[in-house]
Design an enzyme around this catalytic site. Structure first.
Site, short mmCIF file in Angstrom:
data_model
loop_
_atom_site.label_atom_id
_atom_site.label_comp_id
_atom_site.label_asym_id
_atom_site.label_seq_id
_atom_site.Cartn_x
_atom_site.Cartn_y
_atom_site.Cartn_z
N HIS A 22 28.03 45.41 -90.48
CA HIS A 22 27.57 46.77 -90.14
C HIS A 22 26.48 46.73 -89.07
O HIS A 22 26.57 47.45 -88.06
CB HIS A 22 27.04 47.44 -91.41
N GLU A 23 25.48 45.90 -89.29
CA GLU A 23 24.37 45.85 -88.33
C GLU A 23 24.79 45.25 -87.00
O GLU A 23 24.27 45.62 -85.95
CB GLU A 23 23.19 45.08 -88.92
N HIS A 26 26.02 47.96 -84.67
CA HIS A 26 24.93 48.64 -83.95
C HIS A 26 24.40 47.75 -82.82
O HIS A 26 24.18 48.20 -81.70
CB HIS A 26 23.78 48.94 -84.91
#
Length: 451
Positions: A22-23, A26
């Protein structure tokens, strides 16, 4: 104790992978948009490992592995030198900021596709969804479904195995109708059945969805031969041996395995005289099932043995396995089905069609991680894909503390042509935090009630 440690270890591995994915979404898009990333952290609190790359980004593995974050250069947070203002997140265009925020959930969906792609490359053992029994006067019986039929689809979704059937049926919680197609036994044509769900009641905590509709999957006949014994279990202590055949319990002849189950469950801490055939001789054993409490609070007997199962018919067993190209389509379709199902369940939680008691928290996830890791890499990957999709969708909820909240503010900015005021954003963050904490508390309470 070892089971708890195993579940915890599997949970930390699963959580670490999903947070990193997920990170990284980003992080990757932020760099492509020219934003300076100051820190990429997996976990919170005291750093356990740290490294700085050539661009000055700090990578951290922290002590509390219950989340992560990507810290970007932002004038709203810190003072930014004039020469670096072009690298600040807040100075990027609306579409770039939106892309950076949306990249986290998108990365979770992409990872789910990848995980299922690997699963389908390796192959998943499965059985065809053939109906064993249909309960009289049940929803399925009233629709005309009969024993021996093979389910082919649920409301247009293809169902090659029982997992697909269950997933497709769960999406109908709160609906008034469900359409099934099935092939009658020894026939080749499909028939369509409309199930009336207006009086359907289903509690996911204590019931199987198929049972509530009146359906029992076909399973091979169960023999009366002992096939498994639990170490230090009541049966092993009573002298049972693998290969023994149960003949009678308390002088009552036994012809079906269900009679054994009923006798044991109804006799916690009570001695049973069991007659066994061992080779050419008959032996007697005194079996005292231990007491075991069910989630409902009922106490039942447990003896620690299981029977030998007859083999599945060869024409009902298969392996869901595909080549590298075909697996992409299957994995994408499976992920999309999970996405639509999860969105549907979230909507029904909001409308009240699904009760809040069905929310699960970290304890349930840990148990799921440990169980699937026990079964092997294929099942663990499937579990990771499921949780990854859920993580992506939860982060898209329009709560200001989540990615979806930021995207909501960006959507308002696109309409009004100016950013949402900091006062409104701050109020939104506070309200979103309260809602999120309440939901997490409900999930944790649900977890503890299931222990």
């Amino acid at each position: 104790m070892m089971g708890i440690l195993w579940n915890l270890g599997a949970f930390l591995v699963a959580l670490g992978i999903l947070i990193a994915v997920h990170e990284f979404g980003h992080f990757w898009v932020a760099r492509r948009c020219g934003v300076y990333v100051e820190r990429f952290s997996i976990g919170f609190g005291k750093p356990l490992w740290r490294r700085v790359d050539k661009q000055g980004t700090e990578y951290i593995l922290a002590m509390i592995p219950l989340g992560g974050y990507v810290k970007m250069l932002d004038e709203r947070v810190d003072t930014v030198p004039a020469e670096r203002r072009h690298q600040a997140f807040n100075n990027k265009s609306l579409w770039q900021r939106s892309a950076i925020v949306a990249a986290g959930p998108v990365a979770n969906f992409v990872f789910a596709i990848f995980a299922y792609w690997v699963v389908y490359l390796i192959g998943v053992p499965a059985v065809k969804p053939v109906i064993g029994e249909v309960a009289p006067q049940s929803i399925a019986a009233q629709a005309g479904i009969e024993s021996g039929m093979e389910l082919k689809s649920v409301s247009g979704i293809q169902t090659p195995d029982w997992e697909s059937v269950n997933m497709a049926m769960i999406s109908h919680i709160g609906d008034d109708e469900m359409t099934l197609t099935a092939v009658p036994s020894e026939e080749s044509y499909e028939k369509t059945f409309n199930l009336d769900l207006r009086n359907w009641s289903f509690d996911p905590e204590s019931e199987r969805i198929l049972t509530t509709l009146g359906l029992t999957p076909f399973s091979p006949p169960i023999t009366l031969e002992i096939g498994q014994l639990v170490d230090n279990g009541a049966a092993k202590k009573a002298g049972f041996e693998i290969g023994d055949t149960i003949v009678a319990i308390d002088k009552q002849p036994i012809t079906q395995w269900q009679q054994v189950v009923d006798a044991v469950r109804s006799s916690p801490d009570q001695a049973l005289t069991v007659q066994l055939r061992r080779g050419d001789e008959l032996v007697e054993a005194s079996l005292t099932p231990i007491s075991k409490e069910l989630p409902s609070g009922e106490w039942v007997g447990y003896a620690g043995f299981a029977p030998v199962m007859s083999e599945w018919p060869a024409d009902q067993r298969f392996v869901r396995q595909y080549g590298p190209i075909e697996a992409i389509g299957e994995a994408t379709g499976k992920t999309w089905q999970l996405v639509t199902l999860t969105f549907d369940m979230v909507t029904k939680l909001v409308t009240g069609d699904v009760a809040l008691k069905n929310l699960s928290g970290p304890i349930s996830i840990a148990k799921g991680a440990g169980t699937t890791a026990d079964y092997g890499i294929v099942y663990f990957l499937g579990f990771l894909a499921l949780i990854s999709v859920n993580l992506g969708i939860v982060n898209l909820l329009p709560l200001p503390v989540l990615d979806g909240g930021h995207l909501l503010f960006f959507a308002i900015e696109a309409v009004t042509r100016r950013p949402v005021s900091e006062r409104i954003q701050d109020l939104g963050y506070r309200l979103g935090s309260v809602i999120l904490v309440v939901l997490m508390a409900v999930a944790l309470i649900n977890d503890f009630t299931r222990l």
